[in-house]
Enzyme design. Sequence first.
Site, PDB file in Angstrom:
ATOM      1  N   LYS A  53     -19.145 -24.882  25.243  1.00  0.00           N
ATOM      2  CA  LYS A  53     -20.487 -24.319  25.445  1.00  0.00           C
ATOM      3  C   LYS A  53     -21.425 -25.373  26.048  1.00  0.00           C
ATOM      4  O   LYS A  53     -22.165 -25.091  26.992  1.00  0.00           O
ATOM      5  CB  LYS A  53     -21.040 -23.791  24.102  1.00  0.00           C
ATOM      6  CG  LYS A  53     -20.308 -22.531  23.657  1.00  0.00           C
ATOM      7  CD  LYS A  53     -20.561 -22.117  22.214  1.00  0.00           C
ATOM      8  CE  LYS A  53     -19.632 -20.947  21.863  1.00  0.00           C
ATOM      9  NZ  LYS A  53     -19.751 -20.454  20.500  1.00  0.00           N
ATOM     10  N   GLN A  97     -22.699 -22.314  15.307  1.00  0.00           N
ATOM     11  CA  GLN A  97     -21.281 -21.980  15.432  1.00  0.00           C
ATOM     12  C   GLN A  97     -20.742 -21.495  14.088  1.00  0.00           C
ATOM     13  O   GLN A  97     -20.941 -22.134  13.058  1.00  0.00           O
ATOM     14  CB  GLN A  97     -20.508 -23.222  15.924  1.00  0.00           C
ATOM     15  CG  GLN A  97     -19.042 -22.975  16.224  1.00  0.00           C
ATOM     16  CD  GLN A  97     -18.817 -22.009  17.383  1.00  0.00           C
ATOM     17  OE1 GLN A  97     -19.629 -21.908  18.302  1.00  0.00           O
ATOM     18  NE2 GLN A  97     -17.717 -21.288  17.363  1.00  0.00           N
ATOM     19  N   ASP A 120     -26.916 -15.430  20.476  1.00  0.00           N
ATOM     20  CA  ASP A 120     -25.670 -14.760  20.069  1.00  0.00           C
ATOM     21  C   ASP A 120     -25.871 -13.253  19.931  1.00  0.00           C
ATOM     22  O   ASP A 120     -24.903 -12.496  19.922  1.00  0.00           O
ATOM     23  CB  ASP A 120     -25.224 -15.290  18.696  1.00  0.00           C
ATOM     24  CG  ASP A 120     -24.137 -16.343  18.774  1.00  0.00           C
ATOM     25  OD1 ASP A 120     -23.314 -16.268  19.700  1.00  0.00           O
ATOM     26  OD2 ASP A 120     -24.123 -17.227  17.897  1.00  0.00           O
TER      27      ASP A 120
HETATM   28  N1  GUN Z   1     -17.459 -18.170  16.252  1.00  0.00           N
HETATM   29  C1  GUN Z   1     -16.561 -17.418  16.929  1.00  0.00           C
HETATM   30  N2  GUN Z   1     -17.179 -16.712  17.903  1.00  0.00           N
HETATM   31  C2  GUN Z   1     -18.490 -17.025  17.831  1.00  0.00           C
HETATM   32  C3  GUN Z   1     -19.627 -16.617  18.581  1.00  0.00           C
HETATM   33  O1  GUN Z   1     -19.562 -15.802  19.512  1.00  0.00           O
HETATM   34  N3  GUN Z   1     -20.809 -17.186  18.201  1.00  0.00           N
HETATM   35  C4  GUN Z   1     -20.893 -18.054  17.172  1.00  0.00           C
HETATM   36  N4  GUN Z   1     -22.101 -18.529  16.875  1.00  0.00           N
HETATM   37  N5  GUN Z   1     -19.862 -18.455  16.465  1.00  0.00           N
HETATM   38  C5  GUN Z   1     -18.661 -17.936  16.796  1.00  0.00           C
END
Ligand code: GUN
Length: 290
Positions: A53, A97, A120
């Site tokens: 990311k 995350q 998100d």
């Molecule tokens: N963990 C797995 N997929 C995601 C996601 O799309 N966003 C976040 N914040 N954590 C994750």
Amino acid sequence: MSTLIDGKALSLSLKEQMRDRIVELEAKYGRKPCLAVIIVGDNPASRSYVRGKIKAAEFTGMDSRLVELPEDVSQDGLLDVIAGLNAEAAVDGILVQLPLPKHIDEDKVIDSIAIEKDVDGFHPQNVANLWLGRKCIVPCTPKGIITMIESTGVDIQGKKAVVIGRSNIVGKPVAKLLLDRNATVTIAHSRTKDLAKVAAEADILVAAVGRPKMVTADMVKPGAVVIDVGINRISVPGPDGEPVNKLVGDVDFDAASQVAGYITPVPGGVGPMTITMLMENTIECFLNRQ
Ligand code: GUN
């Protein structure tokens, strides 16, 4: 033989367009969009996603910030960090995350993110807006899936879509996005009777269950669009017999690609598109905050 939906190539092209867009945004607004990513602890898979990311943010030229917190950070400690980022004018997007360590209540954390910075799209207000058909931030993986289906030129309207998996992050929101595009949508799951039969009727099949290669060729309708959301780490015998780690999806790719019309690979399919949609969502939050 099916056509590959190349998530990596599609991502690259979208990120290149964003790079130009961000130059224009900086010229117009005097600053760039900024994404803050919070990671708690050192789960290797989470660390790898977060690295991806931040790397993507750097590629597009937007500002980014990585906040690394120890595994034993208290819930209040994490909430304080989020409150600080909520209050900071220069931060447009906040991503925590997941999963979080067991002593932290994930719902409380998601609820604490300022709705206008919820890149998100996990905040309950955002989820409500999605289901009500109101303006919202669309969660990244579902948004990437729709972008990939649309990239094939296949018209979603009137098609039978089957989503295997009912998670809040993927299954449920992608079903809603397909419904919005006038697909006839079935959400299947571990208790679905005759799952193979249900799946085999799908013109659009989305597999988001987290079980390696569970979608076999007999579950795929000839010519269907198959989207594989799974990222499963399995151990397979290497060239010298030693076990080696391999990433596989929820779809048995080699067999299913003989039947499907279009199919996403793992890796290089949904994964890179999820990250790219996060960049898009950060730009959207930036614009909403102007
Ligand atoms: N963990 C797995 N997929 C995601 C996601 O799309 N966003 C976040 N914040 N954590 C994750």
